[in-house]
Write an enzyme that holds these catalytic residues in place. Structure first.
Site, short mmCIF file in Angstrom:
data_model
loop_
_atom_site.label_atom_id
_atom_site.label_comp_id
_atom_site.label_asym_id
_atom_site.label_seq_id
_atom_site.Cartn_x
_atom_site.Cartn_y
_atom_site.Cartn_z
N HIS A 222 0.85 -1.19 0.00
CA HIS A 222 0.00 0.00 0.00
C HIS A 222 0.89 1.24 0.00
O HIS A 222 1.83 1.33 0.78
CB HIS A 222 -0.91 0.03 1.23
CG HIS A 222 -2.07 0.98 1.10
ND1 HIS A 222 -1.90 2.36 1.12
CD2 HIS A 222 -3.39 0.75 0.92
CE1 HIS A 222 -3.09 2.92 0.97
NE2 HIS A 222 -4.01 1.98 0.84
N GLY B 157 5.01 22.37 10.94
CA GLY B 157 6.19 21.55 11.16
C GLY B 157 7.37 21.97 10.32
O GLY B 157 7.33 22.96 9.58
N PRO B 158 8.47 21.21 10.39
CA PRO B 158 9.71 21.56 9.69
C PRO B 158 9.59 21.40 8.18
O PRO B 158 8.70 20.70 7.68
CB PRO B 158 10.72 20.57 10.27
CG PRO B 158 9.91 19.39 10.69
CD PRO B 158 8.60 19.95 11.17
N VAL C 299 12.14 16.54 5.84
CA VAL C 299 11.48 15.31 6.28
C VAL C 299 12.51 14.33 6.86
O VAL C 299 13.62 14.20 6.33
CB VAL C 299 10.71 14.66 5.11
CG1 VAL C 299 11.63 14.34 3.94
CG2 VAL C 299 10.00 13.39 5.56
N SER C 300 12.13 13.67 7.93
CA SER C 300 12.96 12.64 8.54
C SER C 300 12.68 11.30 7.86
O SER C 300 11.53 10.90 7.70
CB SER C 300 12.66 12.53 10.04
OG SER C 300 13.13 11.32 10.57
N LYS D 225 10.49 8.97 9.89
CA LYS D 225 9.09 9.32 10.19
C LYS D 225 8.26 9.61 8.95
O LYS D 225 7.07 9.30 8.91
CB LYS D 225 9.04 10.54 11.11
CG LYS D 225 9.66 10.32 12.49
CD LYS D 225 9.58 11.60 13.32
CE LYS D 225 10.19 11.41 14.70
NZ LYS D 225 10.14 12.66 15.50
N GLY D 226 8.85 10.23 7.94
CA GLY D 226 8.08 10.66 6.78
C GLY D 226 7.27 11.89 7.10
O GLY D 226 7.63 12.70 7.95
#
Length: 300
Positions: free
Chosen positions: A92, A181-182, A185-186, A189-190
């Site tokens: 998915h 948010g920042p 992207v991490s 985490k996405g």
């Protein structure tokens, strides 16, 4: 007659195989009994789980905390604490550990109220958990559609062989500016996409085939975007060995419901010579969700 204003929040998490992680996520929600989990739908092939929470809105003006926001924020934090996006693998598509959160008004609540819940949640998740958050639908000032965010961020393109999505993004740079948010992207985490819309049903139809191209043709012809059924979004997704699903969003299920989608898929599949199984909904109907909520004791 006293009006009943309820908001429903569906939380989709990219994990269904890590039992301890899922238990931690559910325990986090249980700290907020006035926003209970009404349904949980797990799919091992997709490696994805969907939670449905419901809470009553306090009459305005009110200083009462938003129980739904608190419960969902706690679930998101627990997901980030217990799941590594770089270890994810499934059929998915997804953009993050907490891939998608959607808010819907129920009973006498308005779409504007659901949108405000979504915006409050986005601000909390983006600021406190430091993850990029994108708004869509009524929660976004221009009503940006969900699929436009997903297309811009590569949601519809598998990043591995055999139509698999694995790991996190290969770059920490975003092609869109987040709403909260920042701006980076991490990979562990996405990102999170949060929105508010009128009620949407999800209906999946299994086709007994390994021919992904043929099922993609069917999905395209079913969808409104491909000239098929208006208010239907559809895509083809592998769902275990020898099965590919036409996964559908029913944007106006009163107008076009699961039975109509089933008939259309069966008709198109006959042209391709592909057997079709019985489709299924991934959640209760909105009426069933309301009744399930009313039967619960919030202090249990």
């Amino acid at each position: 007659m006293l009006k009943m204003m309820l908001t429903c929040c569906k939380v989709y998490i990219s994990e269904s195989r890590n039992r301890s992680a899922l238990e931690s996520i559910e325990q986090a929600a249980k700290l907020f009994p006035r926003a209970p989990i009404i349904n949980k739908f797990e799919d091992v092939a997709y490696n994805r789980v969907g939670f449905t929470l419901v809470s009553e809105l306090a009459p305005a003006p009110s200083s009462e905390p938003c129980h739904l926001k608190s419960a969902v924020s706690a679930m998101v934090k627990a997901a980030f604490d217990n799941i590594d996006f770089e270890m994810h693998c499934g059929t998915h598509p997804r953009l993050g550990i907490v891939d998608h959160i959607c808010c819907h008004p129920l009973a006498d609540a308005s779409l504007d109220q659901a949108a405000e819940s979504a915006r409050l949640l986005a601000g909390d998740v983006g600021s406190n958990l430091q993850v990029p958050v994108f708004l869509y639908g009524a929660a976004h000032e221009e009503g940006r559609p969900l699929d436009s965010i997903r297309r811009a961020l590569g949601y519809f393109k598998p990043n591995s062989s055999a139509n698999q999505w694995v790991g996190g993004p290969k770059s920490n740079l975003l092609t869109l500016n987040p709403d909260s948010g920042p701006s980076q992207v991490s990979s562990s985490k996405g990102v999170v996409v949060i929105g508010a819309t009128k009620w949407v049903d999800n209906y999946n139809v299994p086709l007994l085939s390994s021919n992904i191209n043929a099922v993609r043709r069917i999905a395209k012809r079913v969808s409104g975007r491909g000239g098929g059924l208006p208010t239907i979004q559809a895509m083809a997704l592998e769902h275990g060995e020898g099965v590919i699903e036409v996964a559908c969003n029913l944007l106006d299920p009163i107008r076009i419901g699961g039975d109509r989608v089933q008939q259309e898929v069966e008709s198109l599949a006959r042209e391709e010579g592909i057997p079709v199984g019985k489709g299924y909904f991934t959640d209760f109907s909105q009426e069933e969700i309301i009744q399930s909520y009313l039967k619960l004791d919030p202090l249990d």
